[in-house]
Design an enzyme around this catalytic site. Structure first.
Site, mmCIF file in Angstrom:
data_model
loop_
_atom_site.group_PDB
_atom_site.id
_atom_site.type_symbol
_atom_site.label_atom_id
_atom_site.label_comp_id
_atom_site.label_asym_id
_atom_site.label_seq_id
_atom_site.Cartn_x
_atom_site.Cartn_y
_atom_site.Cartn_z
ATOM 1 C CE LYS A 1 25.403 21.992 10.842
ATOM 2 N NZ LYS A 1 26.811 22.429 10.623
ATOM 3 C CB ILE B 1 24.923 24.038 14.106
ATOM 4 C CG1 ILE B 1 24.619 23.342 15.432
ATOM 5 C CG2 ILE B 1 26.429 24.209 13.923
ATOM 6 C CD1 ILE B 1 25.185 21.933 15.546
ATOM 7 C CE1 TYR C 1 26.385 18.939 9.074
ATOM 8 C CE2 TYR C 1 28.722 18.758 9.615
ATOM 9 C CZ TYR C 1 27.703 19.353 8.903
ATOM 10 O OH TYR C 1 27.992 20.369 8.015
ATOM 11 C CB THR D 1 31.950 27.043 9.715
ATOM 12 O OG1 THR D 1 30.648 26.690 9.205
ATOM 13 C CG2 THR D 1 32.156 28.535 9.531
#
Length: 296
Positions: free
Chosen positions: A168, A208, A140, A50
């Site tokens: 994540k 997240i 992740y 992001t």
């Protein structure tokens, strides 16, 4: 340093604001972080997806991290700061993780190596070497961005590494979560916003979530209700967020978020770095219909 028991709640993957000339806009960035700190978030992630990590230099990561520390200190709060350090090169990932530790990061977020599609044994060794740096690692897994989907056994092997404190999960389904929670597992944080409540119901400890940059308080409330086991109220509140979540991912993240934050006056510009580009006029109109206060 962050520990596995700390991985719960809403972790904010902050955006990286740019001026119209594409230089860092640290004034807007500070304002963005200050706004997030008004809510009961559990941590901040600098240089995540992001935050447009593919186009942000390490020198800029340093500036962003230092600005984040300053804003957090000024707020009087104490919460973990995490830096995204994952690349598709183990050498550069280890180096960035070392640098993150020198900056004072409480943990790092390391994506599954992308593009080069390594064998699973290589992925495990990639995480092993990064975890040996001494900075806690959050793995992740995001197959639609990396081009590689790890099986549950590989993920378990990564999570078994001493320096890895959680993962994540952005796999787009509950399948991996179900496999991990069949036994003891380190914390799993939801990375697919629309699945947040479902994942909380099935063992995730938080999220997240890119869309929590908008209406942050509602996401915190959903988490708190789910944590208390009040899934009926959590579902009602989450249902009110789903239309927004869908719009925020209708075009590539974080372009819609940047446009909204600009309309709200938090950012001075919705500029992105190419190859990312601003949202379409059509989506702008749809977001105004969803949030009439954005019209100006």
């Amino acid at each position: 340093m962050l520990q596995a028991r700390d991985l719960h709640g809403i972790y904010a993957p902050v955006i990286t604001p740019f001026l119209p000339n594409e230089e860092l806009d640290l004034d807007s960035y500070r304002k963005h972080v200050q706004e997030l700190l008004q809510h009961n978030i559990q941590g901040i992630i600098v240089n995540g997806t992001t935050g447009e990590s593919p186009t942000v230099s390490w020198e800029e990561v340093v500036q962003l991290f230092q600005a984040t520390k300053e804003v957090v200190q000024e707020s009087g709060k104490q919460l973990p700061l995490i830096i995204g350090t994952g690349t598709n090169s183990t050498v550069s990932t280890v180096k960035r993780t070392e640098l993150a530790g020198e900056l004072g990061a409480d943990a790092v977020l390391i994506v599954t190596p992308y593009y080069n599609r390594p064998p699973h044994a290589g992925v495990i060794e990639h995480y092993r070497r990064a975890s040996q740096v001494g900075v806690p690692v959050i793995a992740y897994e995001v197959p639609h961005r990396t081009g590689l989907r790890l099986n549950a056994d590989t993920v378990k092997a990564v999570l078994d590494l001493d320096g890895v404190i959680g993962i994540k999960d952005s796999t787009g389904s509950l399948d991996l979560l179900h496999e991990l929670t069949k036994g003891d597992t380190k914390p799993v944080l939801c990375g697919d916003d629309v699945l947040f409540l479902s994942m909380m119901q099935h063992g995730a400890t938080g999220g997240i979530l890119a869309s929590s940059m908008i209406q942050t308080e509602k996401f915190v409330e959903v988490y708190e209700l789910a944590k208390q086991g009040d899934f009926a109220q959590a579902q009602t509140k989450f249902d009110s967020l789903v239309p927004m979540i869908q719009k925020l991912f209708q075009e590539s993240n974080p372009a819609p978020i940047k446009w909204i934050l600009t309309q709200q006056g938090i950012l001075s510009s919705d500029t992105l770095r190419l190859p990312m580009s601003p949202i379409s006029q059509g989506l702008q109109q749809e977001l105004i219909e969803l949030f009439p206060a954005l019209a100006r």
